[in-house]
Design a protein around this motif. Structure first.
Motif, PDB file in Angstrom:
ATOM      1  N   GLN A   1       0.815  -1.201   0.000  1.00  0.00           N
ATOM      2  CA  GLN A   1       0.000   0.000   0.000  1.00  0.00           C
ATOM      3  C   GLN A   1       0.860   1.267   0.000  1.00  0.00           C
ATOM      4  O   GLN A   1       0.345   2.358  -0.148  1.00  0.00           O
ATOM      5  N   ARG A   2       2.172   1.131   0.192  1.00  0.00           N
ATOM      6  CA  ARG A   2       3.048   2.283   0.250  1.00  0.00           C
ATOM      7  C   ARG A   2       3.684   2.512  -1.111  1.00  0.00           C
ATOM      8  O   ARG A   2       3.748   1.610  -1.938  1.00  0.00           O
ATOM      9  N   PRO A   3       4.202   3.725  -1.370  1.00  0.00           N
ATOM     10  CA  PRO A   3       4.898   3.980  -2.633  1.00  0.00           C
ATOM     11  C   PRO A   3       6.066   3.023  -2.802  1.00  0.00           C
ATOM     12  O   PRO A   3       6.772   2.704  -1.854  1.00  0.00           O
ATOM     13  N   GLU A   4       6.274   2.560  -4.017  1.00  0.00           N
ATOM     14  CA  GLU A   4       7.352   1.623  -4.295  1.00  0.00           C
ATOM     15  C   GLU A   4       8.707   2.281  -4.054  1.00  0.00           C
ATOM     16  O   GLU A   4       9.023   3.311  -4.640  1.00  0.00           O
ATOM     17  N   PRO A   5       9.537   1.717  -3.164  1.00  0.00           N
ATOM     18  CA  PRO A   5      10.847   2.316  -2.910  1.00  0.00           C
ATOM     19  C   PRO A   5      11.712   2.255  -4.167  1.00  0.00           C
ATOM     20  O   PRO A   5      11.572   1.349  -4.986  1.00  0.00           O
ATOM     21  N   THR A   6      12.624   3.193  -4.320  1.00  0.00           N
ATOM     22  CA  THR A   6      13.455   3.249  -5.516  1.00  0.00           C
ATOM     23  C   THR A   6      14.717   2.408  -5.374  1.00  0.00           C
ATOM     24  O   THR A   6      15.206   1.862  -6.362  1.00  0.00           O
ATOM     25  N   GLY A   7      15.277   2.287  -4.172  1.00  0.00           N
ATOM     26  CA  GLY A   7      16.510   1.526  -3.990  1.00  0.00           C
ATOM     27  C   GLY A   7      16.259   0.047  -3.827  1.00  0.00           C
ATOM     28  O   GLY A   7      15.233  -0.377  -3.289  1.00  0.00           O
ATOM     29  N   ARG A   8      17.226  -0.763  -4.298  1.00  0.00           N
ATOM     30  CA  ARG A   8      17.081  -2.220  -4.197  1.00  0.00           C
ATOM     31  C   ARG A   8      16.966  -2.655  -2.744  1.00  0.00           C
ATOM     32  O   ARG A   8      16.173  -3.532  -2.408  1.00  0.00           O
ATOM     33  N   ARG A   9      17.759  -2.026  -1.864  1.00  0.00           N
ATOM     34  CA  ARG A   9      17.727  -2.394  -0.445  1.00  0.00           C
ATOM     35  C   ARG A   9      16.346  -2.151   0.151  1.00  0.00           C
ATOM     36  O   ARG A   9      15.831  -2.990   0.902  1.00  0.00           O
ATOM     37  N   GLU A  10      15.750  -1.005  -0.173  1.00  0.00           N
ATOM     38  CA  GLU A  10      14.418  -0.695   0.345  1.00  0.00           C
ATOM     39  C   GLU A  10      13.365  -1.618  -0.241  1.00  0.00           C
ATOM     40  O   GLU A  10      12.425  -2.023   0.450  1.00  0.00           O
TER      41      GLU A  10
ATOM     42  N   SER B   1      -4.519  -3.110  10.573  1.00  0.00           N
ATOM     43  CA  SER B   1      -5.447  -1.985  10.716  1.00  0.00           C
ATOM     44  C   SER B   1      -5.076  -0.845   9.767  1.00  0.00           C
ATOM     45  O   SER B   1      -5.948  -0.236   9.134  1.00  0.00           O
ATOM     46  N   GLU B   2      -3.791  -0.555   9.654  1.00  0.00           N
ATOM     47  CA  GLU B   2      -3.333   0.528   8.785  1.00  0.00           C
ATOM     48  C   GLU B   2      -3.621   0.213   7.315  1.00  0.00           C
ATOM     49  O   GLU B   2      -3.997   1.100   6.536  1.00  0.00           O
ATOM     50  N   GLN B   3      -3.459  -1.041   6.942  1.00  0.00           N
ATOM     51  CA  GLN B   3      -3.760  -1.443   5.570  1.00  0.00           C
ATOM     52  C   GLN B   3      -5.218  -1.129   5.222  1.00  0.00           C
ATOM     53  O   GLN B   3      -5.509  -0.571   4.161  1.00  0.00           O
TER      54      GLN B   3
END
Length: 213
Positions: free
Chosen positions: A7-16, A73-75
């Motif tokens: 549900q969160r923005p897709e992280p840009t770094g491979r580690r994230e 709950s947050e989802q």
């Protein structure tokens, strides 16, 4: 099922990205076990075994087991927020509230087994008292918009009415979670609650007597 991570923005770094994927794996493994065994009966070791990762990895993402309930709950809060964003702002306020309650009911009834386990754990761990009332804020936003467009009773406090709707929803959700097999659906109960509150929400015609709530 969409996870809290998705549900969160897709992280840009491979580690994230790897971090988010691991959080999602742990979350999904936990929900699977909660549904099979129950929340209290499921151990962190069992969750990490099913997710095929080390026990220490769990605590990197969820400092305690109860944080899985918060993620669940947050989802749902995010899903409801996205739904409201997609609603037609010209739609009558009562219709928008009805649509939101119907969606909340459907979300729980479509995943009844895991929802009942998570709602019971959510209440038992005191989350309704400690979490920010996000659902109330969503309802309040809809009511405030209705005030601006003139189809909500003049003088209505959107924040207070949002809290009332949120409390009514949580009460109905908990009752539903404790009565599997009950013919009365969560959807029916939530829509009946909204009908009872309708005189307190809808702007009365000019010539109609005022309704005191």
């Amino acid at each position: 099922m969409a996870t809290a991570a998705t549900q969160r923005p897709e992280p840009t770094g491979r580690r994230e990205r790897n971090k988010q994927r691991m959080a999602g794996r742990l979350y999904e493994a936990a929900l699977t076990l909660f549904q099979q065994k129950g929340y209290d009966e499921t151990t962190i070791d069992e969750i990490t075994e099913l997710a095929d990762t080390a026990r220490g990895t769990f605590f990197n993402h969820f400092p305690q087991k109860e944080d899985l309930i918060t993620a669940w709950s947050e989802q749902r809060r995010l899903i409801l927020t996205d739904l409201v964003d997609d609603l037609d702002p010209a739609q009558p306020t009562l219709s928008r509230l009805s649509h939101c309650l119907a969606h909340l009911a459907r979300m729980n009834e479509n995943e009844a087994a895991v929802a009942r386990v998570m709602v019971s754990a959510w209440v038992k761990t005191g989350r309704p008292l400690t979490e920010e009332p996000g659902t109330a804020a969503t309802f309040a936003e809809i009511i405030a918009h209705g005030l601006d467009r003139g189809d909500v009773r003049t003088g209505t406090d959107p924040h207070l009415l949002g809290l009332i709707l949120r409390d009514a929803y949580l009460g109905a959700l908990y009752r539903w979670s404790q009565r599997p097999g009950e013919p009365r659906s969560l959807h029916q109960e939530l829509q009946d609650i909204l009908r009872l509150l309708t005189p307190c929400i809808r702007e009365a015609p000019e010539k109609a007597p005022a309704v005191t709530c």
